[in-house]
Design an enzyme around this catalytic site. Structure first.
Site, PDB file in Angstrom:
ATOM      1  N   LYS A   1       0.842  -1.217   0.000  1.00 40.99           N
ATOM      2  CA  LYS A   1       0.000   0.000   0.000  1.00 40.99           C
ATOM      3  C   LYS A   1       0.867   1.254   0.000  1.00 40.99           C
ATOM      4  CE  LYS A   1      -2.013  -1.054   3.926  1.00 40.99           C
ATOM      5  NZ  LYS A   1      -1.359  -2.350   4.194  1.00 40.99           N
TER       6      LYS A   1
ATOM      7  N   ARG B   1      -9.737   1.163   8.108  1.00 39.41           N
ATOM      8  CA  ARG B   1      -9.299  -0.181   8.423  1.00 39.41           C
ATOM      9  C   ARG B   1     -10.375  -0.969   9.142  1.00 39.41           C
ATOM     10  NH1 ARG B   1      -3.517   0.412   8.659  1.00 39.41           N
ATOM     11  NH2 ARG B   1      -2.579  -1.618   8.999  1.00 39.41           N
TER      12      ARG B   1
ATOM     13  N   ARG C   1      11.858  -6.083   4.716  1.00 42.09           N
ATOM     14  CA  ARG C   1      11.550  -4.653   4.627  1.00 42.09           C
ATOM     15  C   ARG C   1      12.498  -3.834   5.509  1.00 42.09           C
ATOM     16  NH1 ARG C   1       5.767  -2.117   5.537  1.00 42.09           N
ATOM     17  NH2 ARG C   1       5.796  -3.301   7.466  1.00 42.09           N
TER      18      ARG C   1
ATOM     19  N   ARG D   1      -0.904  -9.248  12.966  1.00 41.91           N
ATOM     20  CA  ARG D   1      -1.448  -8.182  12.105  1.00 41.91           C
ATOM     21  C   ARG D   1      -2.272  -8.775  10.967  1.00 41.91           C
ATOM     22  NH1 ARG D   1       3.946  -5.414  10.689  1.00 41.91           N
ATOM     23  NH2 ARG D   1       2.744  -4.194   9.185  1.00 41.91           N
TER      24      ARG D   1
END
Ligand code: AP5
Ligand code: MG
Length: 214
Positions: free
Chosen positions: A13, A88, A127, A171
């Protein structure tokens, strides 16, 4: 042009939202980045948000909705904006609709970046994020020019606190329970578009541009 980026944690995103913001000249609004900036600056909001973020849980809607509604009313949002990580939950989506309806406005696009859970866990371990400006890299698919250093601002690159494998798993569970229902929500309003997020970064962006127009 008012755009929502949907997708699991790590779907891309942020990566795509930054490219959209550059190409279409609209601000990129990431609630995750706003919370992380508040944590870094030691604000009250940051202290509260950190409790939830470190566990992989969502920050409560009451701490999130007003913040975004205020942000989208700032002058730089007059031509539109790209929301990354908001809404969300269904109540967040409803709060956004209500705030826009007051000005006779509505969102134009919800772009869902589809990536299966197995690929997400692998992606997150690679990441790296800049401690200074928040720019995101990946050690294999999107490496910085100089290892450990941000291309944009020269800041140091680190692993995000919530990218530990057990927190990523949490998550993902939270995503499936609380955020995935938004896909149906936006399907019903007719603004949902899906893209295959397992392709290369630039291929994903080309799909996005096909949806938004040149
Ligand atoms: P947030 O910061 O929004 O995190 P997230 O949704 O979990 O998503 P990520 O930022 O981890 O992933 P991304 O989809 O942006 O992927 P990226 O582009 O980095 O939220 C963090 C926390 O804040 C939440 O858990 C919650 O606690 C709280 N929060 C935030 N908003 C909230 C809200 N509205 N309500 C309540 N709580 C909220 O890409 C990931 C990696 O993959 C990168 O390394 C990238 O380089 C790489 N990559 C990207 N695309 C590709 C590709 N096509 N191929 C290969 N690699 C790729
Ligand atoms: Mg992000």
């Amino acid at each position: 042009m008012k755009i929502i980026m949907l997708g699991a944690p790590g779907a891309g995103k942020g990566t795509q939202a930054i490219k959209i913001a550059e190409k279409y000249g609209i601000p990129h609004i990431s609630t995750g980045d706003i919370f992380r900036a508040n944590i870094k600056n030691g604000t009250e909001l940051g202290k509260k948000a950190k409790e939830y973020m470190d566990k992989g849980a969502l920050v409560p809607d009451e701490l999130t909705c007003d913040l975004v509604v205020d942000r989208i009313h700032q002058d730089d949002c007059a031509k539109g904006f790209v929301l990354d990580g908001f809404p969300r939950t269904i109540p967040q989506a409803e709060a956004l609709e209500k705030a826009l309806a007051k000005d006779n406005e509505k969102m134009d696009y919800a772009i869902d970046i589809e990536v299966p859970d197995e690929s997400i866990v692998k992606r997150m371990s690679g990441r790296r994020a800049c401690v200074n400006c928040g720019a995101t890299y990946h050690i294999v698919s999107a490496p910085p020019k100089v290892e450990g250093i941000c291309d944009h601002c020269g800041g140091k690159l680190t692993t995000r606190d919530d990218d530990k494998p057990e927190t990523v798993q949490k998550r993902l569970t939270v995503y499936h329970e609380q955020t995935q229902p938004l896909i149906d929500f936006y399907k019903k309003t007719g603004i949902l578009h899906s893209v295959d997020g397992t392709k290369q970064l630039d291929e994903v962006f080309a799909e996005v541009v096909k949806i938004l127009g040149e």
